[in-house]
Design an enzyme around this catalytic site. Structure first.
Site, PDB file in Angstrom:
ATOM      1  N   LYS A 187       1.000  -1.063   0.143  1.00 60.19           N
ATOM      2  CA  LYS A 187      -0.240  -0.018  -0.094  1.00 60.19           C
ATOM      3  C   LYS A 187       0.883   1.407   0.088  1.00 60.19           C
ATOM      4  O   LYS A 187       1.320   1.495   1.004  1.00 60.19           O
ATOM      5  CB  LYS A 187      -1.005  -0.091   1.169  1.00 60.19           C
ATOM      6  N   GLU A 262       9.035   1.435  11.080  1.00 67.11           N
ATOM      7  CA  GLU A 262      10.219   2.471  10.777  1.00 67.11           C
ATOM      8  C   GLU A 262       9.355   3.918  11.025  1.00 67.11           C
ATOM      9  O   GLU A 262       8.594   3.902  10.304  1.00 67.11           O
ATOM     10  CB  GLU A 262      10.544   2.402   9.469  1.00 67.11           C
ATOM     11  N   CYS A 296      12.715  11.290   7.768  1.00 68.96           N
ATOM     12  CA  CYS A 296      12.675  10.863   9.123  1.00 68.96           C
ATOM     13  C   CYS A 296      14.140  11.060   9.795  1.00 68.96           C
ATOM     14  O   CYS A 296      14.281  10.975  11.058  1.00 68.96           O
ATOM     15  CB  CYS A 296      12.383   9.226   9.201  1.00 68.96           C
ATOM     16  N   GLU A 393       8.889  16.115  15.890  1.00 70.14           N
ATOM     17  CA  GLU A 393       9.154  16.103  14.485  1.00 70.14           C
ATOM     18  C   GLU A 393       8.589  16.953  13.688  1.00 70.14           C
ATOM     19  O   GLU A 393       7.284  17.028  13.476  1.00 70.14           O
ATOM     20  CB  GLU A 393       8.893  14.738  14.008  1.00 70.14           C
TER      21      GLU A 393
HETATM   22  P1  NAD Z   1       1.399   8.273   7.990  1.00 74.12           P
HETATM   23  O1  NAD Z   1       1.815   7.516   9.087  1.00 74.12           O
HETATM   24  O2  NAD Z   1       0.515   9.360   7.884  1.00 74.12           O
HETATM   25  O3  NAD Z   1       1.140   7.297   6.719  1.00 74.12           O
HETATM   26  C1  NAD Z   1       2.162   6.286   6.470  1.00 74.12           C
HETATM   27  C2  NAD Z   1       1.139   5.237   5.735  1.00 74.12           C
HETATM   28  O4  NAD Z   1       0.404   4.565   6.590  1.00 74.12           O
HETATM   29  C3  NAD Z   1       0.492   5.799   4.397  1.00 74.12           C
HETATM   30  O5  NAD Z   1       0.290   5.064   3.631  1.00 74.12           O
HETATM   31  C4  NAD Z   1      -0.984   5.914   5.019  1.00 74.12           C
HETATM   32  O6  NAD Z   1      -2.041   5.891   3.945  1.00 74.12           O
HETATM   33  C5  NAD Z   1      -0.888   4.546   5.754  1.00 74.12           C
HETATM   34  N1  NAD Z   1      -1.782   4.600   6.913  1.00 74.12           N
HETATM   35  C6  NAD Z   1      -2.678   5.674   7.755  1.00 74.12           C
HETATM   36  N2  NAD Z   1      -3.349   5.383   8.582  1.00 74.12           N
HETATM   37  C7  NAD Z   1      -3.198   3.955   8.666  1.00 74.12           C
HETATM   38  C8  NAD Z   1      -3.765   2.858   9.549  1.00 74.12           C
HETATM   39  N3  NAD Z   1      -4.790   3.419  10.587  1.00 74.12           N
HETATM   40  N4  NAD Z   1      -3.605   1.735   9.420  1.00 74.12           N
HETATM   41  C9  NAD Z   1      -2.553   1.423   8.257  1.00 74.12           C
HETATM   42  N5  NAD Z   1      -2.087   2.205   7.434  1.00 74.12           N
HETATM   43  C10 NAD Z   1      -2.511   3.425   7.703  1.00 74.12           C
HETATM   44  O7  NAD Z   1       3.100   9.066   7.553  1.00 74.12           O
HETATM   45  P2  NAD Z   1       3.428   9.909   6.216  1.00 74.12           P
HETATM   46  O8  NAD Z   1       2.780  11.253   6.692  1.00 74.12           O
HETATM   47  O9  NAD Z   1       2.947   9.387   4.865  1.00 74.12           O
HETATM   48  O10 NAD Z   1       4.839   9.793   6.430  1.00 74.12           O
HETATM   49  C11 NAD Z   1       5.716  10.879   7.122  1.00 74.12           C
HETATM   50  C12 NAD Z   1       5.946  10.077   8.604  1.00 74.12           C
HETATM   51  O11 NAD Z   1       6.775   8.840   8.149  1.00 74.12           O
HETATM   52  C13 NAD Z   1       7.099  10.735   9.370  1.00 74.12           C
HETATM   53  O12 NAD Z   1       6.645  10.743  10.685  1.00 74.12           O
HETATM   54  C14 NAD Z   1       8.290  10.133   8.998  1.00 74.12           C
HETATM   55  O13 NAD Z   1       9.437  10.248  10.070  1.00 74.12           O
HETATM   56  C15 NAD Z   1       8.052   8.499   8.785  1.00 74.12           C
HETATM   57  N6  NAD Z   1       9.053   8.146   7.903  1.00 74.12           N
HETATM   58  C16 NAD Z   1       9.920   7.090   8.576  1.00 74.12           C
HETATM   59  C17 NAD Z   1      10.791   6.454   7.932  1.00 74.12           C
HETATM   60  C18 NAD Z   1      12.141   5.623   8.626  1.00 74.12           C
HETATM   61  O14 NAD Z   1      12.709   4.824   8.113  1.00 74.12           O
HETATM   62  N7  NAD Z   1      12.085   5.459  10.101  1.00 74.12           N
HETATM   63  C19 NAD Z   1      11.108   6.640   6.693  1.00 74.12           C
HETATM   64  C20 NAD Z   1      10.135   7.700   5.822  1.00 74.12           C
HETATM   65  C21 NAD Z   1       9.331   8.321   6.799  1.00 74.12           C
END
Ligand code: NAD
Length: 501
Positions: A187, A262, A296, A393
């Site tokens: 997804k 992550e 991140c 963050e």
């Molecule tokens: P997000 O958590 O809003 O969404 C991530 C994914 O999860 C999306 O595909 C979203 O549609 C899905 N999602 C949302 N609600 C869900 C649920 N209830 N159940 C399952 N899936 C769900 O994050 P974002 O805004 O897309 O990305 C930014 C965040 O990602 C930041 O906090 C960043 O630090 C983190 N990030 C971490 C890493 C790492 O390697 N640690 C890498 C990249 C980004």
């Protein structure tokens, strides 16, 4: 800028779900709008899946597992290499899609595509080596029995990724999952689904058997949540925000699934007085402004030893004024827009809160007024350690600087966060660099180095940043189950084995 011009002719823009080797509309017929963050114009409408499509995709993956899990490592390796070559062949198109959908400058998007290729090639090599390793004997304190340990594919795995590094976060999960013999429902973020849909087309052309990888576009609540809850999904590998990661873990608990997470970060870069300040300023600027700070791993908390603080801030201020923000396709542009309106508004709120909390705004760079989600690169100093600017963050181009007096203080302040993803240390004293690196509660530490990440190493952090590790052999270890088989030695009589007198 006309998006259509950016798509090389002959390569259609994919907008449907990829389930069981077929491109199809969502069962309910719904679509969602994908926006160009540089113009705020619609690029495309893609299928918006829901729980019914999730079930179809998971069933297809479960069916495909029956034969995929029995393929040899060599066969999986060949497919992974074919995917890498497919990505290579469409390098320019994929980079353009990344820039168009995510807003990152073309040069950064090209780096991302290179990372994807390297990741598939690396896990191809690991898949190859699996045939040699096979089940391994374990020494046990018994002459009657012998034991073997083998690794078997966990089953259908759900891979859920965010919008800041589309394709890269996907490759870090997809390549090891396939190498391990799992089948996949992927997804992508609803904000940046276009690169992943193109990747699905590459997988199809590379000959990935039907059902082995399925790609569902849609929202977190309508696709992500039912995917995590689905009883046929064995494991979930999630990259995203800490808040959603916690939700994923709670949902996975109902069906006792393993999760790899992550999540967010609030990382520090520590600059000691003996540092090469030109290098330090470059590393601080890159750690804060690459990908418009939407990393991140952003080292957005800058800790500088007091005697060189003014000098470093002056050099940073100069860099901030020089950053060219604009259309990611334009020559010379170093920073694009933020990727979506929600993030743009969130970062503006943080900047306002920082000013209100008494942080000193040293300088704001320049950015186009819009349309587009452009944010000026921003540098704060004297940021209160209890302010949201210092603790949360931001995920935008905002650097916060504080001074320190001792090594012990620098380490303590760097570790004073609920996150623990990465850190950078800048010092000419090699012994101090190693000492501080050991003390930092972070999964990755760079010493005098930019944020290079090689697929052979590891990715992930301490505390609320991660559960598990990606990349390297650790990324592969996330996907198999471990099986122990215990058997009698042939020479041992049955009566003796079961303990009869
Ligand atoms: P997000 O958590 O809003 O969404 C991530 C994914 O999860 C999306 O595909 C979203 O549609 C899905 N999602 C949302 N609600 C869900 C649920 N209830 N159940 C399952 N899936 C769900 O994050 P974002 O805004 O897309 O990305 C930014 C965040 O990602 C930041 O906090 C960043 O630090 C983190 N990030 C971490 C890493 C790492 O390697 N640690 C890498 C990249 C980004």
């Amino acid at each position: 800028m006309k998006p259509d011009n950016l798509l090389p002719s002959g390569i259609p823009l994919r907008t449907e779900l990829y389930i069981d080797g077929c491109w199809r509309a969502a069962e309910a017929g719904r679509r969602l709008c994908v926006v160009n963050p540089s113009t705020e114009q619609k690029i495309a409408e893609v299928a918006a899946a829901d729980a019914a499509d999730v079930d179809c995709a998971v069933q297809a993956a479960a069916l495909a597992l029956r034969s995929w899990k029995n393929t040899t490592g060599a066969a999986r390796a060949a497919l992974l290499r074919a995917i890498a070559r497919g990505v290579e062949a469409r390098r320019a198109h994929l980079a353009a899609l990344q820039s168009l959908n995510n807003g990152k400058p073309l040069a950064e998007a090209q780096t991302d595509v290179g990372d994807v290729i390297a990741t598939f090639d690396y896990y191809a090599d690991l898949a190859d080596s699996m045939d040699q390793t096979g089940p391994s004997s374990v020494a046990i304190p018994s002459s009657d029995y012998h034991a073997q340990i083998s690794r078997e594919p966990a089953g259908v795995v759900a891979l859920i990724v965010p919008w800041n590094f589309p394709m890269v976060t996907t490759a870090w999960k997809l390549a090891p999952a396939l190498a391990a013999g799992c089948t996949v429902v992927l997804k992508p973020s609803e904000i940046t689904p276009l690169p992943e849909l193109e990747l699905a087309a590459i997988l199809e052309q590379a000959g990935v058997p039907r059902g082995v990888v399925n790609v569902l576009t849609g929202t977190g609540t309508e696709v992500g949540a039912p995917l995590v809850a689905h009883p046929l999904v064995a494991k979930v590998s999630f990259t995203g925000s800490t808040a959603v990661g916690a939700q994923v873990m709670k949902t996975a608990a109902d069906t006792i699934k393993g999760v790899g997470l992550e999540l967010g970060g609030k990382s520090a870069i520590i600059v000691f007085a003996d540092a090469d300040l030109e290098l330090a300023a470059d590393l601080v600027a890159a750690g804060g402004f690459f990908n418009a700070g939407q990393m991140c791993s952003a080292t957005s908390r800058v800790l500088v030893e007091r005697p060189v603080a003014d000098e470093l801030v002056a050099r940073l201020a100069q860099r901030v004024t020089q950053i060219v923000v604009g259309d990611p396709f334009a020559a010379g542009v170093q920073m694009g827009p933020l990727t979506n309106r929600g993030q743009y508004e969130r970062v503006q709120r943080f900047i306002a809160q920082g000013k209100a909390a008494g942080a000193r705004l040293v300088i704001e760079g320049s950015a186009p007024a819009g349309p587009g989600y452009f944010v000026k690169p921003t540098l704060f100093v004297d940021v209160p350690s209890d302010s949201v600017l210092w603790r949360e963050e931001i995920f935008g181009p905002v650097l916060c600087v504080r001074s320190f007096d001792t090594e012990e203080e620098a380490v303590r302040v760097a570790n004073d966060t609920e996150f623990g993803l990465v850190a950078t240390v800048v010092t000419e004293d090699a012994a101090r660099g190693s000492r501080v690196a050991r003390e930092l509660e972070a999964g990755v530490v760079w010493i005098n180095a930019p944020q290079l990440i090689f697929p052979q190493t590891s990715w992930g952090g301490y505390k609320r940043s991660s559960i598990g590790r990606e990349l390297g052999p650790f990324g592969l270890a996330a996907f198999p189950e471990i099986k122990q088989i215990l058997m009698p030695n042939r020479h041992t009589p049955a009566a003796q084995r079961i303990g009869c007198p």
